[in-house]
Design a protein around this motif. Structure first.
Motif, short mmCIF file in Angstrom:
data_model
loop_
_atom_site.label_atom_id
_atom_site.label_comp_id
_atom_site.label_asym_id
_atom_site.label_seq_id
_atom_site.Cartn_x
_atom_site.Cartn_y
_atom_site.Cartn_z
N TYR A 1 -12.12 -6.83 13.14
CA TYR A 1 -10.59 -6.06 12.00
C TYR A 1 -9.60 -6.48 13.20
CZ TYR A 1 -6.24 -3.88 11.80
OH TYR A 1 -5.65 -3.59 10.93
N LEU B 1 -8.42 -10.32 12.81
CA LEU B 1 -8.30 -10.29 11.23
C LEU B 1 -6.82 -10.73 11.38
CD1 LEU B 1 -8.18 -11.09 8.15
CD2 LEU B 1 -9.12 -9.25 7.78
N ALA B 2 -6.29 -9.23 11.56
CA ALA B 2 -5.12 -9.03 12.34
C ALA B 2 -4.29 -9.94 13.50
CB ALA B 2 -4.70 -7.85 13.02
N GLU C 1 -5.00 -12.87 13.16
CA GLU C 1 -4.27 -13.92 12.27
C GLU C 1 -3.37 -13.77 11.29
OE1 GLU C 1 -8.28 -16.15 11.22
OE2 GLU C 1 -9.21 -14.94 12.15
N THR C 2 -3.22 -13.29 11.11
CA THR C 2 -2.92 -12.68 9.85
C THR C 2 -0.47 -12.17 10.46
OG1 THR C 2 -4.11 -10.85 8.55
CG2 THR C 2 -1.83 -10.60 7.40
N GLU C 3 -0.62 -11.76 12.15
CA GLU C 3 0.23 -11.10 11.91
C GLU C 3 1.16 -11.78 13.63
OE1 GLU C 3 2.50 -8.50 10.76
OE2 GLU C 3 0.27 -7.40 9.72
N TYR D 1 -0.53 -6.45 18.73
CA TYR D 1 -1.63 -7.23 18.77
C TYR D 1 -2.54 -8.27 19.53
CZ TYR D 1 0.00 -5.77 13.80
OH TYR D 1 -0.13 -4.88 12.64
N LYS E 1 -0.33 -0.38 5.70
CA LYS E 1 -1.25 -0.95 6.66
C LYS E 1 -2.64 -0.06 6.41
CE LYS E 1 -0.36 -4.15 9.57
NZ LYS E 1 -0.51 -5.47 8.73
N CYS F 1 -9.34 -3.77 4.65
CA CYS F 1 -9.25 -5.03 5.29
C CYS F 1 -10.63 -4.92 6.02
CB CYS F 1 -7.88 -4.98 6.07
SG CYS F 1 -6.02 -4.65 5.06
N VAL G 1 -12.28 -9.68 3.32
CA VAL G 1 -11.09 -9.76 3.71
C VAL G 1 -10.93 -12.45 3.50
CG1 VAL G 1 -8.58 -10.35 4.58
CG2 VAL G 1 -10.07 -8.21 3.83
N LYS G 2 -11.90 -11.93 4.72
CA LYS G 2 -11.63 -13.91 4.78
C LYS G 2 -12.80 -14.51 3.76
CE LYS G 2 -11.60 -13.75 10.09
NZ LYS G 2 -11.84 -14.94 11.21
N GLN H 1 -10.29 -14.62 0.86
CA GLN H 1 -9.54 -15.78 1.61
C GLN H 1 -9.36 -17.05 1.05
OE1 GLN H 1 -8.70 -14.24 5.17
NE2 GLN H 1 -6.59 -13.27 5.19
#
Length: 763
Positions: free
Chosen positions: A176, A179-180, A182-184, A272, A367, A394, A399-400, A403
């Motif tokens: 997780y 992933l956060a 990569e997102t933020e 993050y 979130k 999430c 999620v991946k 995506q």
């Protein structure tokens, strides 16, 4: 090949003309020795193999040279040259070349060894690093422009090692946070300030003496990267093993900012970045474990890193960023006094007014993270009721998968695509053999609608039998067969072709827990309706555990008798698994399995896509063949590749992470805790459920069973204030509904029960 103490003595004597005593030290990827000469001077001797280039070793020496004219020079080591005035001494052993270097010894205890750390010490660490980075801002060396596993900017590479983490909960947590990142972080990484940084101000490299930072050692992790990574790494290790990690980090950031001002963007990312650094650490430890490493240095931080990751996920990222901003004197992200009046006004203007909102003081959730939800004011909430996010908000695997597929292809089922058949086959493997043919839809309501349509096609009949208080969705057909809606406020009443059987409620009904024949007795209501309407009932549909009906598990042998009666009368048996299925009940994968029956049609929804709009109807070949009457069945979105990949990912996660067994163990633990409260709080009169499908009924009096509606509403509001999101259910609105994501843990359950106990004590 390690060098013995005697070999080191000889190398120092030969190359530095010093007689020394040698003490072997541990190291991550270098040989380290403490040496002391005849006069008592201490040094650190490092021997490095071919894994680090000459150029990189030179970069470390140039940095020390660069810092000699800075305000922090005395907190860094100095270089001792050999008899030939060289900084690096080549040495050979067993045909391999190594480089030896000697640096002055810095006194002080490692940060990790300091028992009591004051605010002043955290501030001093920040100031020291800020001054160091300020002094380093103009330093450049080609060797530091490298791809390095311990560089936070390469954190996504850690995904490749997630499989080495064998514990499902830990792997999910690390996944997780990656992933956060990569997102933020990743999308803005190129816009951040970059510099050459130390990159490893960890709790063994930072030295402390007399309550102040006295030095920083080990330049082996130096890299050219985002500048903010340096303070983020320091925060990471300063936060370890602390009761209030957010405060510890804030002090470090405050000190750093006073010496080397940060930007708002950098400050907002530190949460993050800290998490990403921890993910690199725990995946590296897991990888080393898989290789059989016995080097304790590979695992020195592992336990504390996991502890901090577990603390971080309970901290709202908005709260973290706001805390760090305040430490820097920057504008706050949170206005605690701001209400949602403008947003509510817009919602009432542009959205239907009968779309309800939970809680007296609404939440604005920004979130989600597995079993946690974060609002815009810094609050963290444990989601105890969202059975849609079945495998967690999430979830990184889901999620991946989504995506990747949505970036590849999304179209309808008129084109061939492997994902459609593959997911259908995967679903079939979890179901009885005769339930074989799948139809995919977008929601449970649509799926229930389709199931009724198919049963009417198959039987040539129209009438449908449901349970009293049942709810099956929002479509016209679903509302018509939902007493919860058509008998309620604004309802249009019961249609003549809809028939209500008695709800098999062992707590409030005429047959209770003490009646071993209760299931068969409640089934007689179905038999009576069939007799009153011979040849008319197309289908009997019910949830395999009753949700809106009151979180009610069906009595033993109830569906055995009901299905027998319905089939004998020529009807079809439909199992509504929209809220129940996919391992939630723990003992079985599907709710109908608890009743030892096989339906003719099973309806799947909500958890199937973990929040993605996906549902399914699975039927026997006989029913499917009857439905194939010449009229095409086409659903624009049903069965699209993105939905199929999503559903498959959810199913794989449930099975691979052992979520069904987890639901069983955690649910039993939770119900034991709730039943323990019954002895103390008479307002709780019944606790029931299977796995993580749990209800707790609340009454004013156990003798009269008068529903405690005001009390339960107060409980829900007060639990929300304590960070637990719950809801109510049942025809009398007095049942506490507990259906959390399956990642809900025993720790969450224990915390919920403890807080519920405290809330009930105040009623």
């Amino acid at each position: 090949m390690e060098f013995t103490a005697n070999e080191v003595k000889q190398l120092v004597q030969k190359n530095y003309l010093l007689a020394v005593e040698v003490e072997t030290l541990t190291g991550y990827d270098e040989f380290n020795y403490k040496i002391t000469d005849a006069s008592g001077r201490k040094f650190i001797l490092k021997i490095t193999g071919e894994e680090k280039s000459y150029s990189f070793l030179d970069a470390q020496l140039r940095i020390l040279e660069h810092l000699t004219v800075s305000s922090v020079a005395w907190k860094f080591q100095q270089i001792l040259r050999n008899k030939n005035r060289q900084e690096l001494t080549p040495v050979f052993k067993d045909g391999k070349q190594y480089y030896l270097r000697i640096l002055t010894w810095l006194d002080g205890a490692c940060w990790v060894q300091v028992p009591e750390k004051t605010k002043a010490l955290y501030l001093d660490l920040g100031v020291f690093l800020g001054k160091t980075d300020e002094a380093m801002h103009d330093f450049q060396h080609d060797a530091l422009h490298r791809h390095y596993i311990w560089d936070i900017s390469t954190a996504p590479d850690a995904n490749r090692l997630l499989h080495c983490i064998k514990d499902h909960e830990k792997r999910r947590l690390a996944g997780y946070f990656l992933l956060a990142y990569e997102t933020e972080v990743q999308p803005v990484l190129s816009s951040l300030r970059h510099a050459c940084i130390h990159n490893d101000a960890n709790d063994y490299n930072v030295l402390v003496q007399n309550g102040e930072v006295s030095g920083l050692i080990d330049l082996g992790d130096m890299v050219y990267t985002a500048l903010v990574n340096n303070v983020a790494i320091a925060c990471t290790y300063a936060m370890l093993d602390t009761a209030d990690p957010l405060q510890a980090a804030a002090w470090v950031i405050e000190g750093y900012h006073s010496a080397m001002p940060l930007t708002e963007q950098e400050v907002d990312l530190i949460y993050y970045l800290v998490a990403a650094r921890l993910c690199i650490s725990v995946t590296q430890s897991a990888w080393q474990t898989s290789l059989g490493s016995v080097n304790g240095h590979h695992f020195v931080t592992e336990r504390h890193a996991w502890q901090l990751l577990n603390q971080l996920i309970k901290i709202n990222p908005v709260k973290a960023a706001d805390t760090f901003r305040k430490a820097c004197g920057m504008p706050s992200l949170i206005d605690a006094e701001q209400d949602y009046a403008p947003l509510l006004k817009e919602r009432k203007t542009f959205i239907g007014k009968n779309l309800s909102i939970s809680y007296k003081q609404p939440l604005k959730i920004v979130k989600g993270a597995l079993q946690y939800l974060y609002d815009d004011k810094g609050g963290t909430f444990i989601d105890c009721v969202n059975n849609v996010s079945h495998v967690g908000h999430c979830h990184p695997v889901v999620v991946k998968a989504m995506q990747k597929q949505i970036a590849t292809l999304n179209t309808n089922t008129r084109y061939l695509n492997d994902h459609l058949a593959e997911f259908a086959k995967a679903l079939h493997r979890t179901l009885p053999e005769r339930l074989k043919v799948c139809y995919f839809t977008n929601s449970g309501s649509e799926a229930n609608d389709l199931a009724i349509r198919m049963s009417r096609h198959f039987t040539g009949r129209k009438d449908v039998m449901v349970l009293d208080h049942a709810y099956h969705g929002t479509s016209t057909t679903a509302i018509e067969m939902s007493p919860y809606k058509f008998d309620g406020k604004g309802g249009f009443g019961q249609m003549p072709y809809i028939h209500k059987a008695d709800s098999p409620d062992l707590y409030r009904g005429p047959y209770g827990y003490d009646d071993p024949q209760a299931g068969e007795k409640y089934a007689e209501s179905v038999q009576t309706i069939l007799a009153q309407h011979p040849g008319k009932i197309a289908a009997f549909i019910c949830e395999t555990l009753l949700g809106v009906g009151g979180q009610i598990p069906l009595p033993d042998r109830y569906l055995e008798a009901v299905y027998r009666y319905v089939r004998a009368a020529g009807g079809v048996c439909i199992a509504d698994e929209v809220q129940v299925g996919f391992g939630r009940v723990g003992e079985k994968f599907w709710g109908f399995e608890l009743q030892n029956v096989e339906p003719d049609i099973v309806v799947l929804g909500k958890p199937i896509g973990n929040g993605h709009p996906l549902a399914a109807v699975v039927v026997t070949e006989e029913i499917a063949d009857a439905f194939n009457n010449g009229m095409e069945y086409f659903n624009t979105f049903g069965g699209n590749p993105v939905s199929m990949v999503t559903g498959r990912a959810v199913l794989d996660v449930i099975q691979q992470e052992g979520m069904q067994q987890h639901a069983l163990e955690t649910g039993n633990y939770l119900m034991d805790g709730l039943r323990g409260l019954m002895d103390k709080h008479p307002v709780i009169s019944d606790v029931r459920g299977h796995g993580l499908f749990v209800g707790a009924e609340m009454v004013k009096s156990r003798s009269t069973k008068e529903p405690a509606v005001d009390e339960i509403n107060a409980v829900v509001e007060r639990m929300k204030e304590r960070g637990f999101l719950l809801s109510t259910d049942g025809p009398l609105y007095n049942v506490l509904k507990i259906k959390p994501p399956l990642v809900f843990s025993k720790e969450n359950a224990a915390d919920m029960v403890r807080h519920l106990d405290e809330v009930l004590s105040t009623l």
